[in-house]
Design a protein around this motif. Structure first.
Motif, mmCIF file in Angstrom:
data_model
loop_
_atom_site.group_PDB
_atom_site.id
_atom_site.type_symbol
_atom_site.label_atom_id
_atom_site.label_comp_id
_atom_site.label_asym_id
_atom_site.label_seq_id
_atom_site.Cartn_x
_atom_site.Cartn_y
_atom_site.Cartn_z
ATOM 1 N N GLN A 83 -7.015 -7.467 1.242
ATOM 2 C CA GLN A 83 -8.106 -6.650 0.724
ATOM 3 C C GLN A 83 -7.886 -5.226 1.215
ATOM 4 N N ILE A 84 -7.802 -4.294 0.278
ATOM 5 C CA ILE A 84 -7.512 -2.904 0.626
ATOM 6 C C ILE A 84 -8.556 -1.987 0.001
ATOM 7 N N HIS A 85 -9.237 -1.203 0.835
ATOM 8 C CA HIS A 85 -10.087 -0.126 0.330
ATOM 9 C C HIS A 85 -9.203 1.092 0.095
ATOM 10 N N HIS A 86 -9.238 1.635 -1.128
ATOM 11 C CA HIS A 86 -8.345 2.750 -1.439
ATOM 12 C C HIS A 86 -8.959 3.584 -2.557
ATOM 13 N N HIS A 87 -8.762 4.896 -2.487
ATOM 14 C CA HIS A 87 -9.289 5.783 -3.522
ATOM 15 C C HIS A 87 -8.419 5.790 -4.776
ATOM 16 N N ASP A 88 -7.235 5.203 -4.680
ATOM 17 C CA ASP A 88 -6.337 5.118 -5.835
ATOM 18 C C ASP A 88 -5.976 3.645 -6.059
ATOM 19 N N PRO A 89 -6.679 2.965 -6.965
ATOM 20 C CA PRO A 89 -6.418 1.536 -7.172
ATOM 21 C C PRO A 89 -4.972 1.229 -7.544
ATOM 22 N N GLU A 90 -4.330 2.106 -8.300
ATOM 23 C CA GLU A 90 -2.935 1.857 -8.673
ATOM 24 C C GLU A 90 -2.023 1.906 -7.453
ATOM 25 N N GLN A 91 -2.294 2.832 -6.555
ATOM 26 C CA GLN A 91 -1.497 2.892 -5.334
ATOM 27 C C GLN A 91 -1.750 1.664 -4.464
ATOM 28 N N ALA A 92 -3.005 1.201 -4.444
ATOM 29 C CA ALA A 92 -3.313 -0.011 -3.687
ATOM 30 C C ALA A 92 -2.553 -1.209 -4.244
ATOM 31 N N GLN A 93 -2.463 -1.307 -5.565
ATOM 32 C CA GLN A 93 -1.704 -2.396 -6.176
ATOM 33 C C GLN A 93 -0.225 -2.293 -5.809
ATOM 34 N N GLU A 94 0.301 -1.083 -5.741
ATOM 35 C CA GLU A 94 1.700 -0.906 -5.342
ATOM 36 C C GLU A 94 1.912 -1.316 -3.885
ATOM 37 N N LEU A 95 0.926 -1.023 -3.030
ATOM 38 C CA LEU A 95 1.034 -1.435 -1.635
ATOM 39 C C LEU A 95 1.011 -2.953 -1.517
ATOM 40 N N ILE A 96 0.211 -3.600 -2.341
ATOM 41 C CA ILE A 96 0.198 -5.064 -2.343
ATOM 42 C C ILE A 96 1.560 -5.599 -2.768
ATOM 43 N N ARG A 97 2.160 -4.972 -3.767
ATOM 44 C CA ARG A 97 3.507 -5.390 -4.201
ATOM 45 C C ARG A 97 4.519 -5.238 -3.063
ATOM 46 N N LEU A 98 4.461 -4.123 -2.363
ATOM 47 C CA LEU A 98 5.372 -3.899 -1.239
ATOM 48 C C LEU A 98 5.120 -4.901 -0.115
ATOM 49 N N ALA A 99 3.839 -5.197 0.142
ATOM 50 C CA ALA A 99 3.490 -6.149 1.201
ATOM 51 C C ALA A 99 4.013 -7.539 0.875
ATOM 52 N N LEU A 100 3.890 -7.945 -0.375
ATOM 53 C CA LEU A 100 4.366 -9.276 -0.755
ATOM 54 C C LEU A 100 5.889 -9.346 -0.713
ATOM 55 N N ALA A 101 6.543 -8.261 -1.084
ATOM 56 C CA ALA A 101 8.009 -8.239 -1.003
ATOM 57 C C ALA A 101 8.468 -8.392 0.445
ATOM 58 N N ARG A 102 7.788 -7.686 1.346
ATOM 59 C CA ARG A 102 8.133 -7.813 2.759
ATOM 60 C C ARG A 102 7.833 -9.228 3.265
ATOM 61 N N THR A 103 6.716 -9.782 2.846
ATOM 62 C CA THR A 103 6.350 -11.135 3.259
ATOM 63 C C THR A 103 7.405 -12.140 2.827
ATOM 64 N N HIS A 104 7.827 -12.063 1.576
ATOM 65 C CA HIS A 104 8.814 -13.032 1.069
ATOM 66 C C HIS A 104 10.161 -12.851 1.762
ATOM 67 N N ARG A 105 10.502 -11.606 2.097
ATOM 68 C CA ARG A 105 11.764 -11.366 2.815
ATOM 69 C C ARG A 105 11.715 -12.016 4.196
ATOM 70 N N LEU A 106 10.599 -11.878 4.893
ATOM 71 C CA LEU A 106 10.479 -12.460 6.223
ATOM 72 C C LEU A 106 10.366 -13.981 6.149
ATOM 73 N N GLU A 107 9.672 -14.474 5.134
ATOM 74 C CA GLU A 107 9.561 -15.924 4.969
ATOM 75 C C GLU A 107 10.941 -16.551 4.768
ATOM 76 N N ALA A 108 11.830 -15.832 4.090
ATOM 77 C CA ALA A 108 13.184 -16.334 3.879
ATOM 78 C C ALA A 108 13.980 -16.392 5.178
ATOM 79 N N MET A 109 13.504 -15.714 6.211
ATOM 80 C CA MET A 109 14.137 -15.801 7.531
ATOM 81 C C MET A 109 13.561 -16.949 8.353
ATOM 82 N N PHE A 110 12.230 -17.099 8.325
ATOM 83 C CA PHE A 110 11.542 -17.916 9.324
ATOM 84 C C PHE A 110 11.120 -19.306 8.846
#
Length: 305
Positions: free
Chosen positions: A24-51
């Motif tokens: 859940q992200i409070h942000h003044h730019d919803p599109e940027q918040a969606q991009e941050l979610i995309r980046l967060a999930l990419a990082r999550t999947h990369r780390l999950e592939a390690m652990f």
């Protein structure tokens, strides 16, 4: 959804790290918040592939299969070093080398005629011979363990990944967010000025909430034997005391509030085997803010450090 400060609350909910996760992200730019979610999930999947223990191609699975990893990624080395530090800080109560015990109990109780008293003493001694964090060799260029040993990061990886997502969001200027990657971490407050709130699952009443805790720039992790039980009677579970191989039974659940999800995750596991006074000593040394214990008889004890 618009909130009082004019920002939008942008949310994502899905599956990762073997758990239901949420951002859940409070942000003044919803599109940027969606991009941050995309980046967060990419990082999550990369780390999950390690652990991950469940992906036969993960780095952790390769380590357990081959006994060594050459030139592992920095995050893998970092988490293994963190695991070693918590093992030392808890005098071995937290130990990622308990995977041989998991294998023993899983193999035993998967048999149709499994002895309800658990594995034999001889098999337990054999598994314990391969347990001990001091057996790990962790270096920047190589991680190794002896034949027969195996590692699980299930007691700390979710907290570690949660912290990496918090780090990512903060680096992009996010000042109000709730990150739940199996463990919960709050960035700042909600846009209306209130603390974020996280529920502690009731370990006795299925689907219930035992306690609701306010979080502001803090993380929460809960561990307990209710998470997975091997036997119908519920005597044997996924939390193992490294020194004896016994399963956790002292508390129905342990919740830890700390400055980082990694700290909260590792210590909520270790504290399952400690008496309250020992918990207080370790918690104070590790900068923990609060520990909430629920005993098997549904009595709660909150330790404020």
């Amino acid at each position: 959804m618009s909130v009082p400060d004019g920002s939008s609350l942008v949310s994502w909910r899905g599956q990762a790290l073997g758990a239901v996760c949420e951002l859940q992200i409070h942000h003044h730019d919803p599109e940027q918040a969606q991009e941050l979610i995309r980046l967060a999930l990419a990082r999550t999947h990369r780390l999950e592939a390690m652990f991950s223990l469940y992906d036969e191609n993960s780095l952790l699975t390769r380590l357990n299969r081959c006994g060594a990893l050459e030139a592992p990624p920095p995050e893998f080395v970092e988490l293994m070093q963190v695991a070693t530090r918590f093992a030392q800080a808890t005098e071995g109560a937290f130990d990622v080398t308990v995977q041989p015990l998991w294998r023993l109990y899983e193999a035993h109780f998967s048999q149709p005629d499994a002895d309800p008293e658990g594995p034999s003493a001889a098999l337990l001694r054999e598994a314990l011979a391969h347990v001990g964090f001091e057996k790990l060799v962790v270096g920047r260029d190589r991680v190794a363990l002896p034949r027969g040993a195996a590692v699980t990061l299930n007691g700390v990886a979710q907290g570690f990944v949660t912290d990496k997502i918090v780090e990512l969001l903060r680096a992009h200027g996010v000042v109000s967010s709730l990150v739940d990657m199996g463990e919960v971490s709050a960035i700042g407050r909600r846009a209306n000025g209130e603390a974020w709130r996280a529920g502690v699952e009731d370990p006795i009443v299925s689907g219930g909430v035992a306690k609701v805790l306010p979080l502001v720039d803090r993380a929460l992790s809960t561990s307990g034997p209710y998470g997975l039980r091997f036997d119908p009677a519920g005597r044997f579970n996924h939390l193992f005391q490294p020194s004896t191989g016994a399963c956790a039974a002292r508390y129905a659940s342990v919740s830890v509030v700390a400055s980082s999800a990694t700290v909260a995750d590792a210590l909520s596991t270790a504290f399952c085997f400690m008496e309250p006074e020992k918990i207080r000593v370790v918690a104070r040394a590790q900068g923990v803010e609060l520990v909430h214990l629920i005993d098997p008889h549904d009595a709660g004890l909150t330790i404020r450090v």
